[in-house]
Scaffold this motif. Sequence first.
Motif, PDB file in Angstrom:
ATOM      1  N   LEU A  25       0.798  -1.222   0.000  1.00 28.58           N
ATOM      2  CA  LEU A  25       0.000   0.000   0.000  1.00 28.58           C
ATOM      3  C   LEU A  25       0.829   1.271   0.000  1.00 28.58           C
ATOM      4  CD1 LEU A  25      -2.942  -0.815   2.413  1.00 28.58           C
ATOM      5  CD2 LEU A  25      -3.022  -0.475  -0.041  1.00 28.58           C
ATOM      6  N   ILE A  26       1.911   1.301   0.760  1.00 22.76           N
ATOM      7  CA  ILE A  26       2.638   2.544   0.932  1.00 22.76           C
ATOM      8  C   ILE A  26       3.627   2.748  -0.214  1.00 22.76           C
ATOM      9  CG2 ILE A  26       4.205   3.809   2.445  1.00 22.76           C
ATOM     10  CD1 ILE A  26       1.368   3.508   3.481  1.00 22.76           C
ATOM     11  N   ASP A  27       3.498   3.849  -0.924  1.00 16.47           N
ATOM     12  CA  ASP A  27       4.486   4.156  -1.960  1.00 16.47           C
ATOM     13  C   ASP A  27       5.044   5.564  -1.799  1.00 16.47           C
ATOM     14  OD1 ASP A  27       2.478   5.823  -2.770  1.00 16.47           O
ATOM     15  OD2 ASP A  27       2.016   4.736  -4.616  1.00 16.47           O
ATOM     16  N   GLY A  28       4.735   6.206  -0.688  1.00 15.35           N
ATOM     17  CA  GLY A  28       5.281   7.526  -0.414  1.00 15.35           C
ATOM     18  C   GLY A  28       4.524   8.657  -1.063  1.00 15.35           C
ATOM     19  N   SER A  29       3.466   8.372  -1.805  1.00 19.33           N
ATOM     20  CA  SER A  29       2.702   9.425  -2.483  1.00 19.33           C
ATOM     21  C   SER A  29       1.211   9.174  -2.286  1.00 19.33           C
ATOM     22  CB  SER A  29       3.057   9.474  -3.968  1.00 19.33           C
ATOM     23  OG  SER A  29       2.814   8.225  -4.585  1.00 19.33           O
ATOM     24  N   GLU A  30       0.783   9.142  -1.055  1.00 22.67           N
ATOM     25  CA  GLU A  30      -0.597   8.811  -0.738  1.00 22.67           C
ATOM     26  C   GLU A  30      -1.537   9.919  -1.197  1.00 22.67           C
ATOM     27  OE1 GLU A  30       0.278   8.683   3.286  1.00 22.67           O
ATOM     28  OE2 GLU A  30       0.930   6.607   3.329  1.00 22.67           O
ATOM     29  N   GLY A  31      -2.639   9.522  -1.824  1.00 27.56           N
ATOM     30  CA  GLY A  31      -3.631  10.489  -2.257  1.00 27.56           C
ATOM     31  C   GLY A  31      -4.502  10.952  -1.105  1.00 27.56           C
ATOM     32  N   GLU A  32      -5.347  11.946  -1.374  1.00 30.14           N
ATOM     33  CA  GLU A  32      -6.175  12.536  -0.330  1.00 30.14           C
ATOM     34  C   GLU A  32      -7.106  11.518   0.314  1.00 30.14           C
ATOM     35  OE1 GLU A  32      -9.565  16.057   0.082  1.00 30.14           O
ATOM     36  OE2 GLU A  32      -8.162  16.066  -1.610  1.00 30.14           O
ATOM     37  N   ALA A  33      -7.694  10.631  -0.488  1.00 27.65           N
ATOM     38  CA  ALA A  33      -8.623   9.638   0.052  1.00 27.65           C
ATOM     39  C   ALA A  33      -7.900   8.641   0.956  1.00 27.65           C
ATOM     40  CB  ALA A  33      -9.330   8.901  -1.082  1.00 27.65           C
ATOM     41  N   VAL A  34      -6.668   8.278   0.580  1.00 27.24           N
ATOM     42  CA  VAL A  34      -5.871   7.351   1.390  1.00 27.24           C
ATOM     43  C   VAL A  34      -5.501   8.009   2.714  1.00 27.24           C
ATOM     44  CG1 VAL A  34      -3.677   6.116   1.537  1.00 27.24           C
ATOM     45  CG2 VAL A  34      -4.999   6.068  -0.581  1.00 27.24           C
ATOM     46  N   VAL A  35      -5.050   9.258   2.654  1.00 29.71           N
ATOM     47  CA  VAL A  35      -4.695   9.992   3.868  1.00 29.71           C
ATOM     48  C   VAL A  35      -5.899  10.083   4.804  1.00 29.71           C
ATOM     49  CG1 VAL A  35      -4.027  12.246   4.775  1.00 29.71           C
ATOM     50  CG2 VAL A  35      -2.850  11.308   2.783  1.00 29.71           C
ATOM     51  N   SER A  36      -7.067  10.369   4.240  1.00 31.37           N
ATOM     52  CA  SER A  36      -8.286  10.481   5.044  1.00 31.37           C
ATOM     53  C   SER A  36      -8.628   9.157   5.716  1.00 31.37           C
ATOM     54  CB  SER A  36      -9.446  10.936   4.156  1.00 31.37           C
ATOM     55  OG  SER A  36     -10.654  10.995   4.895  1.00 31.37           O
ATOM     56  N   ALA A  37      -8.464   8.052   5.000  1.00 35.41           N
ATOM     57  CA  ALA A  37      -8.768   6.734   5.572  1.00 35.41           C
ATOM     58  C   ALA A  37      -7.839   6.432   6.746  1.00 35.41           C
ATOM     59  CB  ALA A  37      -8.641   5.653   4.504  1.00 35.41           C
ATOM     60  N   TYR A  38      -6.550   6.744   6.599  1.00 38.02           N
ATOM     61  CA  TYR A  38      -5.622   6.522   7.697  1.00 38.02           C
ATOM     62  C   TYR A  38      -5.942   7.419   8.890  1.00 38.02           C
ATOM     63  CZ  TYR A  38      -2.446   3.413   5.157  1.00 38.02           C
ATOM     64  OH  TYR A  38      -1.898   2.346   4.502  1.00 38.02           O
ATOM     65  N   GLU A  39      -6.350   8.645   8.639  1.00 41.01           N
ATOM     66  CA  GLU A  39      -6.693   9.553   9.731  1.00 41.01           C
ATOM     67  C   GLU A  39      -7.875   9.014  10.536  1.00 41.01           C
ATOM     68  OE1 GLU A  39      -7.374  13.242   7.767  1.00 41.01           O
ATOM     69  OE2 GLU A  39      -5.263  13.839   7.810  1.00 41.01           O
ATOM     70  N   THR A  40      -8.877   8.513   9.844  1.00 42.36           N
ATOM     71  CA  THR A  40     -10.042   7.948  10.526  1.00 42.36           C
ATOM     72  C   THR A  40      -9.661   6.702  11.315  1.00 42.36           C
ATOM     73  OG1 THR A  40     -11.508   8.791   8.790  1.00 42.36           O
ATOM     74  CG2 THR A  40     -12.377   7.038  10.196  1.00 42.36           C
ATOM     75  N   ALA A  41      -8.841   5.852  10.703  1.00 41.93           N
ATOM     76  CA  ALA A  41      -8.407   4.625  11.382  1.00 41.93           C
ATOM     77  C   ALA A  41      -7.548   4.951  12.596  1.00 41.93           C
ATOM     78  CB  ALA A  41      -7.645   3.731  10.411  1.00 41.93           C
ATOM     79  N   ARG A  42      -6.701   5.975  12.495  1.00 45.06           N
ATOM     80  CA  ARG A  42      -5.866   6.373  13.629  1.00 45.06           C
ATOM     81  C   ARG A  42      -6.740   6.800  14.814  1.00 45.06           C
ATOM     82  NH1 ARG A  42      -3.437  10.393  11.415  1.00 45.06           N
ATOM     83  NH2 ARG A  42      -1.557   9.281  10.773  1.00 45.06           N
ATOM     84  N   GLU A  43      -7.723   7.628  14.549  1.00 46.81           N
ATOM     85  CA  GLU A  43      -8.613   8.076  15.627  1.00 46.81           C
ATOM     86  C   GLU A  43      -9.329   6.877  16.257  1.00 46.81           C
ATOM     87  OE1 GLU A  43     -12.263  11.247  16.459  1.00 46.81           O
ATOM     88  OE2 GLU A  43     -11.441  11.014  14.427  1.00 46.81           O
ATOM     89  N   GLU A  44      -9.699   5.909  15.427  1.00 43.46           N
ATOM     90  CA  GLU A  44     -10.396   4.728  15.933  1.00 43.46           C
ATOM     91  C   GLU A  44      -9.513   3.904  16.867  1.00 43.46           C
ATOM     92  OE1 GLU A  44     -12.161   0.665  13.940  1.00 43.46           O
ATOM     93  OE2 GLU A  44     -12.775   2.591  13.051  1.00 43.46           O
ATOM     94  N   VAL A  45      -8.250   3.669  16.497  1.00 41.21           N
ATOM     95  CA  VAL A  45      -7.402   2.830  17.355  1.00 41.21           C
ATOM     96  C   VAL A  45      -6.976   3.582  18.621  1.00 41.21           C
ATOM     97  CG1 VAL A  45      -6.597   1.373  15.461  1.00 41.21           C
ATOM     98  CG2 VAL A  45      -5.242   3.380  16.132  1.00 41.21           C
ATOM     99  N   VAL A  46      -6.901   4.912  18.553  1.00 43.85           N
ATOM    100  CA  VAL A  46      -6.672   5.675  19.780  1.00 43.85           C
ATOM    101  C   VAL A  46      -7.852   5.506  20.721  1.00 43.85           C
ATOM    102  CG1 VAL A  46      -6.497   8.015  20.728  1.00 43.85           C
ATOM    103  CG2 VAL A  46      -5.061   7.350  18.797  1.00 43.85           C
ATOM    104  N   ASP A  47      -9.053   5.586  20.187  1.00 47.42           N
ATOM    105  CA  ASP A  47     -10.251   5.384  21.004  1.00 47.42           C
ATOM    106  C   ASP A  47     -10.282   3.994  21.623  1.00 47.42           C
ATOM    107  OD1 ASP A  47     -11.158   7.931  20.481  1.00 47.42           O
ATOM    108  OD2 ASP A  47     -12.551   7.332  18.899  1.00 47.42           O
ATOM    109  N   VAL A  48      -9.866   2.985  20.865  1.00 46.88           N
ATOM    110  CA  VAL A  48      -9.848   1.611  21.371  1.00 46.88           C
ATOM    111  C   VAL A  48      -8.919   1.503  22.578  1.00 46.88           C
ATOM    112  CG1 VAL A  48      -9.040  -0.726  20.846  1.00 46.88           C
ATOM    113  CG2 VAL A  48     -10.516   0.470  19.229  1.00 46.88           C
ATOM    114  N   GLN A  49      -7.757   2.111  22.493  1.00 50.87           N
ATOM    115  CA  GLN A  49      -6.809   2.067  23.610  1.00 50.87           C
ATOM    116  C   GLN A  49      -7.350   2.791  24.843  1.00 50.87           C
ATOM    117  OE1 GLN A  49      -2.495   2.817  22.250  1.00 50.87           O
ATOM    118  NE2 GLN A  49      -3.724   3.483  20.499  1.00 50.87           N
ATOM    119  N   GLN A  50      -7.944   3.942  24.612  1.00 45.98           N
ATOM    120  CA  GLN A  50      -8.487   4.712  25.727  1.00 45.98           C
ATOM    121  C   GLN A  50      -9.651   3.986  26.376  1.00 45.98           C
ATOM    122  OE1 GLN A  50      -9.103   8.371  23.533  1.00 45.98           O
ATOM    123  NE2 GLN A  50      -7.244   9.288  24.367  1.00 45.98           N
TER     124      GLN A  50
END
Length: 326
Positions: A30-55
């Motif tokens: 997946l990672i090629d160093g040139s992530e598009g806007e939709a890919v960046v957005s998906a990772y941002e949402t997933a990051r918030e989700e796993v932070v919530d899981v830990q909390q």
Amino acid sequence: MVATTTGLYPLPDWAKDDLAELKGHQRSDLIDGSEGEAVVSAYETAREEVVDVQQAAGLDRIVEGQLRWDDMIAHPLAVHDAVETRGIVRYYDNNNFYREPVVEGELTPDGDVGAELDAAAEFVDDGLQAVLPGPYSLADLATDDYYGDEDAFLNAIADFLAAETDAFPEVETLFLLEPSLVTDSPADGGERASEAIDTVAEAADADVVVQTYWGALEEKVYAYLLDAGIDAVGYDLVSDHEQAIYNSNEYGTTDDVALGLVDGQNTLVETPAEIRERIEWFLEQTTNDFETVYATPNTELFYLPVNKFEAKLESLAEAATEEVNL
């Protein structure tokens, strides 16, 4: 008692599907160093989700999750402009793979990990924890086509990680993951590896934990590791608890300690009572009075299905909430 993890979480199921569709191929590429806007957005949402899981689980330290690290701990090099990623290589001795990072130019800092931590800090009031590959393991996983000398390459990796660390936002702890110290012990016994770890630790404005796993350190490597300016050594009690105790009692240890108590590669979920027994056993067998015990999984967690991953976090956090005389 501090409940935390070694990071590198499994992607939420929806994110695996969405990212594979967005990028047009499997997660390992997946990672090629040139992530598009939709890919960046998906990772941002997933990051918030796993932070919530830990909390929600009640962990004391919260990691960013390293969801973009498809090359596992080789990631900081795999996304660097001076590095070419080549063929697929087996990740240690398991069924996971990463792209071989070949260093072809100077390893200047690029702030990739710091940017991830900045993003995670938006959702974490306190207790943010950084995760990096240790310099020895990162050098071991990479190929050098620029520096031309093993010592120079290891020093360059250490300086690169130190510069990355220096750009972090405020974090409570930094975990340096060093499985190669176990699986591919340094030929010199570990002196240069210890010095490289010390370089990174000196750059950190946080407590530094070196987490070793997939076995126990050879005695000489262990002794050299204690020379580094770190706050805690991590022991993989799942893989080799007896040698961990021997090293600690024979050569001493740090004032703080990290215990790999939960199997990061097995879907069987440990109960809080089982985890607690492992903590108490270690404390009974060692001669130290520890200031802090980090209760952790023994390895990264990306191997696990999401539901098992979440259950293990909950067990770990619950086990660490009980009072203990350190």
